[in-house]
Design a protein around this motif. Structure first.
Motif: not given
Length: 127
Positions: A127, A14, A87-88
């Motif tokens: 993450s 991330a 981002q995830p």
């Protein structure tokens, strides 16, 4: 007719960046608008970004606007997707698509608006 082939996917953390490429066969690449879509497991394919044949018009889904940049090099028959601050939720298979469009438009955000599709490349964000 064009045949898109994606490359550049991978596993990142991330906040990191990744750049995807899509090289399309055919001698009329500059007549085609190009788009990027993605599909996460268990979800429908969704629009990410599109670019007109000249590159003068770009269009993004709200969730990536300001983080992703679509661009193209007609001399190389290639369209790019630069993805920053991943981002995830960006984890998905990313697909490149093409549609012949001589009007230099880029508001092409539906799957059924595109005629030619690549096989996809996996992007995984941890993450």
């Amino acid at each position: 007719q064009v045949q898109p082939v994606e490359s550049g996917g991978g596993l990142v953390q991330a906040g990191e960046s990744l750049s995807l490429s899509c090289k399309a066969s055919g001698r009329t690449f500059s007549s085609y608008a190009m788009g990027w879509f993605r599909q996460a497991p268990g979800k429908e394919r969704e629009f990410v970004a599109a670019i007109s044949w000249s590159g003068g018009c770009t269009y993004y889904v709200d969730s990536v606007n300001g983080r992703f940049t679509i661009s193209r090099d007609n001399a190389k028959n290639t369209v790019y997707l630069q993805m920053n601050n991943l981002q995830p939720g960006d984890t998905a298979v990313y697909y490149c698509a093409a549609v012949r469009n001589p009007y230099d438009s880029c508001i092409l955000g539906r799957v059924d608006q595109y005629n030619y599709w690549g096989q996809g490349t996996q992007v995984t964000v941890s993450s």
